[in-house]
Structure formats: C-alpha cells, structure tokens
Scaffold this motif. Structure first.
Motif, mmCIF file in Angstrom:
data_model
loop_
_atom_site.group_PDB
_atom_site.id
_atom_site.type_symbol
_atom_site.label_atom_id
_atom_site.label_comp_id
_atom_site.label_asym_id
_atom_site.label_seq_id
_atom_site.Cartn_x
_atom_site.Cartn_y
_atom_site.Cartn_z
ATOM 1 N N ALA A 141 22.919 2.002 8.824
ATOM 2 C CA ALA A 141 22.235 0.924 9.531
ATOM 3 C C ALA A 141 21.108 0.402 8.654
ATOM 4 C CB ALA A 141 21.691 1.403 10.873
ATOM 5 N N LEU A 142 20.860 -0.892 8.735
ATOM 6 C CA LEU A 142 19.752 -1.531 8.021
ATOM 7 C C LEU A 142 18.832 -2.128 9.070
ATOM 8 C CD1 LEU A 142 18.530 -2.342 5.294
ATOM 9 C CD2 LEU A 142 19.953 -4.406 5.362
ATOM 10 N N VAL A 143 17.627 -1.569 9.171
ATOM 11 C CA VAL A 143 16.703 -1.945 10.237
ATOM 12 C C VAL A 143 15.343 -2.258 9.623
ATOM 13 C CG1 VAL A 143 15.675 -1.268 12.434
ATOM 14 C CG2 VAL A 143 17.918 -0.358 11.795
ATOM 15 N N ASP A 144 14.972 -3.525 9.652
ATOM 16 C CA ASP A 144 13.661 -3.951 9.143
ATOM 17 C C ASP A 144 13.355 -3.373 7.759
ATOM 18 O OD1 ASP A 144 13.209 -5.470 11.382
ATOM 19 O OD2 ASP A 144 11.959 -3.986 12.388
ATOM 20 N N THR A 153 23.418 10.502 -0.596
ATOM 21 C CA THR A 153 24.545 10.389 -1.509
ATOM 22 C C THR A 153 24.852 8.932 -1.815
ATOM 23 O OG1 THR A 153 26.884 10.929 -1.820
ATOM 24 C CG2 THR A 153 26.185 10.429 0.412
ATOM 25 N N THR A 154 25.426 8.702 -2.976
ATOM 26 C CA THR A 154 25.928 7.372 -3.319
ATOM 27 C C THR A 154 27.365 7.169 -2.840
ATOM 28 O OG1 THR A 154 26.733 8.136 -5.472
ATOM 29 C CG2 THR A 154 24.466 7.284 -5.384
ATOM 30 N N GLN A 155 27.947 8.173 -2.200
ATOM 31 C CA GLN A 155 29.355 8.093 -1.801
ATOM 32 C C GLN A 155 29.610 6.994 -0.769
ATOM 33 O OE1 GLN A 155 32.029 10.196 -3.067
ATOM 34 N NE2 GLN A 155 30.394 10.311 -4.582
ATOM 35 N N TYR A 156 28.582 6.536 -0.075
ATOM 36 C CA TYR A 156 28.768 5.414 0.860
ATOM 37 C C TYR A 156 29.322 4.195 0.129
ATOM 38 C CZ TYR A 156 26.049 8.072 4.274
ATOM 39 O OH TYR A 156 25.609 9.040 5.147
ATOM 40 N N SER A 162 28.613 -3.374 1.533
ATOM 41 C CA SER A 162 27.653 -3.870 2.513
ATOM 42 C C SER A 162 27.663 -2.904 3.679
ATOM 43 C CB SER A 162 28.008 -5.285 2.990
ATOM 44 O OG SER A 162 29.177 -5.249 3.796
ATOM 45 N N VAL A 163 26.615 -2.929 4.483
ATOM 46 C CA VAL A 163 26.576 -2.036 5.645
ATOM 47 C C VAL A 163 27.743 -2.308 6.591
ATOM 48 C CG1 VAL A 163 25.256 -1.479 7.736
ATOM 49 C CG2 VAL A 163 24.123 -1.484 5.501
ATOM 50 N N PRO A 164 28.065 -3.561 6.932
ATOM 51 C CA PRO A 164 29.246 -3.783 7.790
ATOM 52 C C PRO A 164 30.543 -3.246 7.179
ATOM 53 C CG PRO A 164 27.872 -5.740 7.763
ATOM 54 C CD PRO A 164 27.326 -4.831 6.704
ATOM 55 N N THR A 213 22.736 -2.550 -3.345
ATOM 56 C CA THR A 213 24.076 -2.845 -2.829
ATOM 57 C C THR A 213 24.073 -3.016 -1.316
ATOM 58 O OG1 THR A 213 25.068 -1.564 -4.632
ATOM 59 C CG2 THR A 213 26.476 -2.068 -2.739
ATOM 60 N N LEU A 214 23.444 -2.101 -0.612
ATOM 61 C CA LEU A 214 23.514 -2.098 0.852
ATOM 62 C C LEU A 214 22.324 -2.776 1.508
ATOM 63 C CD1 LEU A 214 24.900 1.503 1.528
ATOM 64 C CD2 LEU A 214 26.160 -0.646 1.238
ATOM 65 N N GLY A 215 21.236 -2.972 0.749
ATOM 66 C CA GLY A 215 20.067 -3.646 1.297
ATOM 67 C C GLY A 215 18.967 -2.667 1.648
ATOM 68 N N GLY A 216 17.767 -3.224 1.844
ATOM 69 C CA GLY A 216 16.621 -2.409 2.223
ATOM 70 C C GLY A 216 15.717 -2.105 1.052
ATOM 71 N N THR A 217 14.509 -1.682 1.385
ATOM 72 C CA THR A 217 13.534 -1.291 0.367
ATOM 73 C C THR A 217 13.149 0.176 0.477
ATOM 74 O OG1 THR A 217 11.728 -2.016 1.824
ATOM 75 C CG2 THR A 217 12.556 -3.613 0.219
ATOM 76 N N LEU A 218 13.530 0.820 1.581
ATOM 77 C CA LEU A 218 13.244 2.243 1.774
ATOM 78 C C LEU A 218 14.490 2.903 2.337
ATOM 79 C CD1 LEU A 218 10.981 4.454 1.718
ATOM 80 C CD2 LEU A 218 10.613 3.944 4.138
ATOM 81 N N LEU A 219 14.931 3.979 1.692
ATOM 82 C CA LEU A 219 16.129 4.703 2.116
ATOM 83 C C LEU A 219 15.691 5.944 2.891
ATOM 84 C CD1 LEU A 219 19.203 5.344 -0.179
ATOM 85 C CD2 LEU A 219 18.419 7.060 1.446
ATOM 86 N N VAL A 220 16.218 6.116 4.087
ATOM 87 C CA VAL A 220 15.854 7.234 4.962
ATOM 88 C C VAL A 220 17.115 8.045 5.254
ATOM 89 C CG1 VAL A 220 14.755 7.910 7.134
ATOM 90 C CG2 VAL A 220 14.087 5.758 6.015
#
Length: 267
Positions: A141-144, A153-156, A162-164, A213-220
């Motif tokens: 999910a990409l949220v704010d 992991t980078t396996q995603y 993209s997230v979708p 690749t997937l978006g965002g500035t902070l990975l949780v």
C-alpha cells in the motif's frame, strides 16, 4: 487551506497475540477497553502475519475485520496487508501434506507451515469467510508517501512495477491451482534483509530501487523482528528502528520472541 490528513498508524506481525494487540490499540487511543474502535478518522494499517506462532491467530483476524467495519462507520480506516504466514496458512489448507514438486519438505505445505510456527487451532478454525478475506488482501500500500510492505525485500518487484500491479499479481498467485506457483510466491513473500546495509550513494541501492519503482519516500515494513534480526534485546524494544539513512522503518517488535507489538504513529 486543505484539512490536515488524518493520523496514520501502522503495526505488524501480531502473530496470534490477541491480548497484546488489544493492549497496543488501547494504549494508542485507537480502541477502548472493550476493544471497539475509538480512533475516529485515524487510519491504521496492519502489515501482515496475523496468524501462527501465537495463541489465537483467527481471533486476531476477526478483531481486524470488526475494527475495519467500526472505523469505516466513524470515518476512519483499518487496512491490512498480506504476510508470508497468511500465504503459508492458505497453502497448508489448500494442499495439505501432499508432496510439492521441487521442494524437499516433509509433509508438503502443511509440514512446512507447521515447522514455521503454524498452529493447528488456526487451521481448524479457518472458515471460507476467513479464506476469502485473506485471499483479497493487498501485498503493498502507498499511503501519503509511506510505502507499506510486509517484508524487507526487493522481491515485490518480481510481482510488478506499481503497487496496483503487485497487488493484482498477489491475488492471482493465491488463486493459482499449481503448488509450484504457491511455492514461488511464498518464497517471494518470505525473503528478507535486502535493505539492511543499503546506502543512497550505491548505484544499486535497493531502497531507492523499490521506492522509485513503487512510489513513496519512506518504506515501512514488518517481518524481520527487531529482536532477532536487528539484535535489540526484547526488554529494550520500545520504538521502531529507522535505518538506511532514515529511508526505512522496521516495526516488527518481535512479540513472539518476548518483545512487543509496536503500534507506530507515522503521520
């Protein structure tokens, strides 16, 4: 002026620890003493691994589903991601102990799931409604600006760019009838440790690769416990760990290893 965004919280890897989960919700002001949603417009995302290793994984699933409905009625949201233990539980249910081609694991998916912390009570209590809910969970999910993942992991990126696309691939994997496809998806979802020594000046930086690749500035993420995988003694687990030059936040407090559920405010 546009209104301020609603508070954003995340927690990961409850692993059947229903009482501890309820305590964490209450301490954060998101649930009352009876376990009912009290967070108003707040948003809570749970990053997978609701089952296995602890006493009541099915109870945790039921709590999440109930809280999601209550939060929706109050203008808030409770979202949930797919974790590797949900994949393994569903595989154990679907394929049982049949041999899995290409995987030398006694007892097939059931044997592997059991050895990785599976609880027979979770498997016995798993209903068609539970399976339908689990099979529809997103993997990301990409949220704010926060990219929420179960695993570090980078396996995603093997699932999509993209997230979708990642989420559509996860849905297809859980509908596949081939045990080999489930084995590969379980491998992807169980991978870990890709961001541990990441540096932004490295042209092969895995954090930048995933975020770009997937978006965002902070990975949780959850999945890798602060206790075992980051070496923090259980009694010292009090807050998430921010690492990789502040671009990644690990929030699995290792509740099943004597740590705690870290219900973390992100925004």
């Amino acid at each position: 002026m546009s209104p301020a965004p609603a508070p954003l919280y995340a927690a990961a890897d409850v692993h059947g620890h229903r009482a501890e989960f309820r305590d964490a919700l209450r301490d954060a002001g998101l649930a009352d003493a009876d376990g009912h949603w009290s967070g108003g417009r707040a948003r809570l995302w749970l990053l997978g691994d609701y089952v296995d290793r602890g006493p009541d994984g099915i109870g945790v699933i039921e709590d999440i589903r109930r809280l999601a409905a209550q939060a929706r009625d109050e203008g808030g949201r409770v979202g949930a991601l797919l974790g590797n233990h949900e994949v393994q539980l569903l595989a154990a249910h679907r394929f049982g102990a049949a041999p899995v081609p290409g995987w030398d694991q006694p007892g097939g998916f059931h044997g592997g799931w059991s050895r990785f912390g599976g609880r027979e009570t979770d498997l016995r209590r798993l209903t068609p409604s539970h399976r339908q809910w689990l099979s529809a969970l997103p993997a990301a999910a990409l949220v704010d600006g926060h990219l929420l993942l179960h695993a570090d992991t980078t396996q995603y990126l093997e699932l999509g760019t993209s997230v979708p696309d990642v989420n559509a691939a996860a849905t297809r994997a859980l509908a596949d009838e081939r045990p080999g496809a489930w084995l590969e998806f379980s491998r992807q979802m169980s991978s870990r440790g890709a961001f541990r020594n990441a540096r932004p000046d490295d042209p092969r930086d895995p954090v930048a690769l995933v975020l770009d690749t997937l978006g965002g500035t902070l990975l949780v993420h959850g999945h890798s416990t602060l206790t075992k995988h980051f070496g923090i003694p259980p009694h010292e687990v009090r807050e998430p760990l921010r690492y990789a030059d502040g671009r990644v936040v690990a929030i699995d407090g290792g509740v099943y290893e004597g740590g705690r559920i870290l219900l973390t405010r992100l925004l």
